[in-house]
Motif scaffolding. Sequence first.
Motif, mmCIF file in Angstrom:
data_model
loop_
_atom_site.group_PDB
_atom_site.id
_atom_site.type_symbol
_atom_site.label_atom_id
_atom_site.label_comp_id
_atom_site.label_asym_id
_atom_site.label_seq_id
_atom_site.Cartn_x
_atom_site.Cartn_y
_atom_site.Cartn_z
ATOM 1 N N GLN A 196 0.853 -1.187 0.000
ATOM 2 C CA GLN A 196 0.000 0.000 0.000
ATOM 3 C C GLN A 196 0.890 1.237 0.000
ATOM 4 O OE1 GLN A 196 -3.396 0.144 -0.153
ATOM 5 N NE2 GLN A 196 -3.347 -2.083 -0.434
ATOM 6 N N PRO A 197 0.848 2.039 -1.055
ATOM 7 C CA PRO A 197 1.683 3.244 -1.110
ATOM 8 C C PRO A 197 1.351 4.202 0.033
ATOM 9 C CG PRO A 197 0.732 2.762 -3.261
ATOM 10 C CD PRO A 197 0.041 1.870 -2.274
ATOM 11 N N THR A 198 2.361 4.905 0.524
ATOM 12 C CA THR A 198 2.132 5.924 1.538
ATOM 13 C C THR A 198 1.835 7.254 0.862
ATOM 14 O OG1 THR A 198 4.445 6.596 1.656
ATOM 15 C CG2 THR A 198 3.751 4.752 3.075
ATOM 16 N N ILE A 199 1.127 8.106 1.568
ATOM 17 C CA ILE A 199 0.832 9.423 1.006
ATOM 18 C C ILE A 199 2.125 10.215 0.831
ATOM 19 C CG2 ILE A 199 0.440 10.566 3.228
ATOM 20 C CD1 ILE A 199 -1.554 11.096 -0.052
ATOM 21 N N ALA A 200 3.113 9.968 1.702
ATOM 22 C CA ALA A 200 4.408 10.647 1.568
ATOM 23 C C ALA A 200 5.093 10.244 0.273
ATOM 24 C CB ALA A 200 5.295 10.329 2.769
ATOM 25 N N GLY A 201 5.006 8.962 -0.065
ATOM 26 C CA GLY A 201 5.608 8.504 -1.304
ATOM 27 C C GLY A 201 4.926 9.102 -2.519
ATOM 28 N N GLN B 231 -2.026 11.930 -8.371
ATOM 29 C CA GLN B 231 -2.591 13.253 -8.081
ATOM 30 C C GLN B 231 -4.001 13.133 -7.520
ATOM 31 O OE1 GLN B 231 -1.943 14.648 -12.102
ATOM 32 N NE2 GLN B 231 -0.349 16.074 -11.443
ATOM 33 N N ALA B 232 -4.802 12.233 -8.092
ATOM 34 C CA ALA B 232 -6.168 12.047 -7.611
ATOM 35 C C ALA B 232 -6.173 11.490 -6.185
ATOM 36 C CB ALA B 232 -6.921 11.104 -8.547
ATOM 37 N N ALA B 233 -5.227 10.582 -5.876
ATOM 38 C CA ALA B 233 -5.153 10.016 -4.529
ATOM 39 C C ALA B 233 -4.791 11.085 -3.501
ATOM 40 C CB ALA B 233 -4.120 8.884 -4.506
ATOM 41 N N ILE B 234 -3.860 11.970 -3.861
ATOM 42 C CA ILE B 234 -3.482 13.059 -2.958
ATOM 43 C C ILE B 234 -4.655 14.001 -2.745
ATOM 44 C CG2 ILE B 234 -2.002 15.091 -2.736
ATOM 45 C CD1 ILE B 234 0.152 13.499 -4.244
ATOM 46 N N GLU B 235 -5.364 14.305 -3.832
ATOM 47 C CA GLU B 235 -6.538 15.173 -3.727
ATOM 48 C C GLU B 235 -7.583 14.562 -2.805
ATOM 49 O OE1 GLU B 235 -10.152 16.862 -6.584
ATOM 50 O OE2 GLU B 235 -8.371 15.942 -7.475
ATOM 51 N N THR C 100 -9.953 15.212 -20.754
ATOM 52 C CA THR C 100 -9.233 13.998 -20.370
ATOM 53 C C THR C 100 -8.540 14.200 -19.021
ATOM 54 O OG1 THR C 100 -8.877 13.335 -22.661
ATOM 55 C CG2 THR C 100 -7.373 12.424 -21.016
ATOM 56 N N ALA C 101 -7.926 15.357 -18.847
ATOM 57 C CA ALA C 101 -7.253 15.654 -17.577
ATOM 58 C C ALA C 101 -8.252 15.716 -16.426
ATOM 59 C CB ALA C 101 -6.491 16.973 -17.686
ATOM 60 N N LEU C 102 -9.450 16.235 -16.695
ATOM 61 C CA LEU C 102 -10.494 16.260 -15.665
ATOM 62 C C LEU C 102 -10.873 14.839 -15.256
ATOM 63 C CD1 LEU C 102 -13.078 19.031 -16.695
ATOM 64 C CD2 LEU C 102 -11.713 18.940 -14.609
ATOM 65 N N ARG C 103 -11.138 13.992 -16.241
ATOM 66 C CA ARG C 103 -11.568 12.625 -15.950
ATOM 67 C C ARG C 103 -10.494 11.860 -15.173
ATOM 68 N NH1 ARG C 103 -12.799 12.828 -21.566
ATOM 69 N NH2 ARG C 103 -15.007 13.240 -21.975
ATOM 70 N N GLU C 104 -9.230 12.134 -15.489
ATOM 71 C CA GLU C 104 -8.138 11.400 -14.862
ATOM 72 C C GLU C 104 -7.716 11.986 -13.526
ATOM 73 O OE1 GLU C 104 -5.095 11.379 -17.822
ATOM 74 O OE2 GLU C 104 -6.023 9.723 -18.959
ATOM 75 N N GLY C 105 -8.326 13.112 -13.145
ATOM 76 C CA GLY C 105 -7.995 13.714 -11.862
ATOM 77 C C GLY C 105 -6.810 14.645 -11.892
ATOM 78 N N ALA C 106 -6.257 14.933 -13.067
ATOM 79 C CA ALA C 106 -5.118 15.842 -13.172
ATOM 80 C C ALA C 106 -5.545 17.298 -13.090
ATOM 81 C CB ALA C 106 -4.365 15.592 -14.476
ATOM 82 N N LEU C 107 -6.829 17.580 -13.295
ATOM 83 C CA LEU C 107 -7.393 18.920 -13.140
ATOM 84 C C LEU C 107 -8.611 18.844 -12.230
ATOM 85 C CD1 LEU C 107 -7.402 20.463 -16.759
ATOM 86 C CD2 LEU C 107 -5.909 21.089 -14.851
#
Length: 311
Positions: free
Chosen positions: A7-12, A76-80, A141-148
């Motif tokens: 499980q990735p850490t948020i810090a990573g 990026q989406a996970a951090i958001e 596309t960026a919206l759907r992928e969570g980059a925006l």
Amino acid sequence: MTDKSYQPTIAGLRAFVAVVEKRHFTAAASFLGVSQSTLSQALAALETGLGVQLVERSTRRVFVTAQGRQLLPRAQAAIEAMDAFTAAAAGESDPLRGGMRLGLIPTVAPYVLPTVLAGLTRRLPTLTLRVVEDQTERLLTALREGALDAAMIALPVEAAGITEIPIYDEDFVLALPPGHPLSGKRRVPTTALAQLPLLLLDEGHCLRDQALDICRKAGVQAELANTRAASLATAVQCVTGGLGVTLIPQSAAPVESARSRLGLAQFAAPRPGRRIGLAFRSASGRGASYQQIAGIIGELISSEHQVRLVG
């Protein structure tokens, strides 16, 4: 090979995103407020746990691998999502307190950004904007992928999973070479486009499709100029040089006419135009806040440009 139990850490994830965005380990560490060794260890642990190399290190800059580019929007989406979760747990009711990634189409960004950025700084001092300029399809596309988080685009787009908030309507203006007989006219029929060499933007620009749609609705077959431009500013320079005519949005007219000898003409009513609005992911849960920011953006732009607020 990825360990499925890892499980990735948020810090990573933060280290990975910061390194990609800053393209430099020292700058990324400074941005996150950690030491460079801490940042490097967090990123290395993430890559080891995932079993993939996300970035290539060099002495001068950072290169993102193909797998890194593929995984970046998800990171990026996970951090958001984590930031939103933490804010909600702390009782934070306004998701606009913090960072927001805003996309804009190229025929909007250069003309409204100075007004919007200055106004939002005054009205929402806790909001930090990151701006991305790109064509509509890539913004979606960026919206759907969570980059925006949201994007200012021409409506409607009617894309699955995307909610639209109309902000303002504006007319199109006919841009003409200096001294053109139609320059200064206020009731030019759209059928006149049949006799004018129409200069269009490159494929992918919504303004290109809108110009062709105006011709279709007017029942005319436009005479297309042999020149195409990648930006509205370039199109205007080509028009000034006598290579054709083009359509520009009203919000762009003051800027473009001030830096060239461009001639302008108004169309007869009903004047062709476009609607600009804010688009965001329907599942974001931020509809009320985006409605708020869309309202502020509309007020700011209408105070500086000849546009009509929607609603």
